[in-house]
Write an enzyme that holds these catalytic residues in place. Structure first.
Site, short mmCIF file in Angstrom:
data_model
loop_
_atom_site.label_atom_id
_atom_site.label_comp_id
_atom_site.label_asym_id
_atom_site.label_seq_id
_atom_site.Cartn_x
_atom_site.Cartn_y
_atom_site.Cartn_z
N CYS A 135 9.44 0.25 -2.09
CA CYS A 135 10.07 -1.02 -2.44
C CYS A 135 10.84 -0.89 -3.75
O CYS A 135 10.24 -0.94 -4.83
CB CYS A 135 9.00 -2.10 -2.55
SG CYS A 135 9.65 -3.66 -3.15
N CYS A 138 10.59 -3.94 -6.05
CA CYS A 138 9.34 -4.07 -6.81
C CYS A 138 9.27 -3.06 -7.95
O CYS A 138 8.83 -3.40 -9.05
CB CYS A 138 8.12 -3.81 -5.92
SG CYS A 138 8.20 -4.52 -4.29
N ASP A 139 9.69 -1.83 -7.69
CA ASP A 139 9.40 -0.74 -8.63
C ASP A 139 10.63 -0.16 -9.32
O ASP A 139 10.48 0.67 -10.23
CB ASP A 139 8.67 0.40 -7.88
CG ASP A 139 7.37 -0.08 -7.26
OD1 ASP A 139 6.76 -0.99 -7.84
OD2 ASP A 139 6.97 0.45 -6.21
#
Ligand code: NAP
Length: 309
Positions: A135, A138-139
């Protein structure tokens, strides 16, 4: 006191499940939505949604899903968090087993969606959270001013490569063929981005690292067989998705890839169990189509409940 019997239990709280929740609760059905983690599904990890009608200029995935959620709750949708372990079909009444407890219902809509597919190569599992991610939204921000790699050639890989180029010093997109699967408009943007370099005809053989995390991936050229090393501190795997249907094995008909077979639209092989969204075999995987499915499945539930009264 006897246990309540819901009219419908919706399993999964992405765009399909939330739309079904809106339609069923607005139709005054006693509707419970069971979500494993957080409402919104895969859209929650999408930075920008620019192909959902009504939002010119785009909207972030989390913001769109927040609106879906607020809209459903306005009509009294009941929501609970839990892991659906299995379904027991006792005909007119069905049991949904959520974290070991029975939830009774007359109908079910499965809207569990799909999850990112893993590469299955050496080092991948060990380096999850230490360089390997599924992701970018997200990261991605953890990878400022370092080189990162994205694997895949579809819409997700291309969108994520562009997102990562905001942070990383360099983005390598590794694809196993010599042309991308992603739609043209995304490809045009990708090729216009100076920070992104596409490595064609290549697959990732291993992920390697040290105590600090991922240090490089080993590539194999699919044409020549040549092996090379690519230094990278992040590897974002975007090679497609697999449906979340393990709990349905032996209960409704699934195809060889695990997608729910539905014919006609949104019916499964079991009366009273319906399906909507990405988890359904052969559908276009878009928020718009998931929304359409959620509405159709709710309509089918209404028909089924009337007929079975
Ligand atoms: P996808 O379209 O299935 O693409 C997966 C990509 O990964 C393909 O390029 C495929 O290569 C490659 N791949 C698959 N298995 C691989 C393996 N084992 N090793 C290396 N490469 C592998 O998946 P996606 O991009 O996640 O998209 C999923 C669905 O969501 C699609 O229907 C897509 O249109 C939709 N989506 C839409 C949007 C949007 O509308 N904005 C955004 C994201 C996703 P090949 O090309 O060689 O098969």
């Amino acid at each position: 006191m006897s246990q309540p019997i819901h009219d419908v239990v919706i399993i999964g709280g992405g765009p399909a499940g939330l739309t079904a929740g809106l339609y069923c609760s607005r139709a005054r059905l006693d509707t419970l939505l069971v979500e494993q983690m957080i409402l919104g599904g895969q859209v929650m990890i999408t930075t920008e949604v620019e192909n959902y009608p009504g939002f010119p200029g785009g909207i972030t995935g989390p913001e769109l899903m927040e609106r879906f959620q607020t809209h459903c709750l306005e009509f009294g949708l009941q929501v609970t968090t839990g892991n659906v372990e299995t379904i027991i079909d006792d005909g007119k009444t069905k049991k949904v087993i959520v974290d070991g407890k029975e939830v009774l219902t007359r109908a079910i809509i499965v809207a569990t969606g799909a999850q990112p597919r893993k590469l299955g190569v050496e080092g991948e599992q060990e380096l999850i959270g230490r360089g390997v991610s599924y992701c970018a939204t997200c990261d991605g921000a953890f990878f400022r001013n370092v080189p990162v790699t994205i694997n895949g050639g579809g819409d997700t890989a291309v969108e994520e490569a562009m997102f990562l180029s905001r942070f990383a010093s360099k983005v390598y997109l590794v694809h196993r063929r010599d042309e991308l699967r992603a739609i043209s408009v995304l490809q045009e943007r990708l090729f216009a981005n100076d920070k992104i370099e596409v490595i064609w005809n290549s697959t990732i053989k291993t992920c390697q690292g040290d105590n600090s995390g991922l240090t490089h991936v080993v590539l194999e050229n699919t044409q020549t067989g040549e092996i090379s090393k690519l230094e990278t501190q992040g590897l974002f795997v975007a090679i497609g998705v697999t449906p979340k249907t393990q709990f349905l094995e032996g209960i409704v008909d699934l195809d060889k890839d695990g997608y729910v077979i539905s014919a006609p639209a949104c019916h499964t092989s079991v009366p009273g169990i319906f399906v909507a969204g990405d988890v359904r075999q052969g559908v276009l995987k878009q928020i718009t189509t998931a929304v359409g499915d959620g509405a159709t499945a709710s309509w089918r539930v209404g028909q089924y409940l009337e007929e079975s009264e």
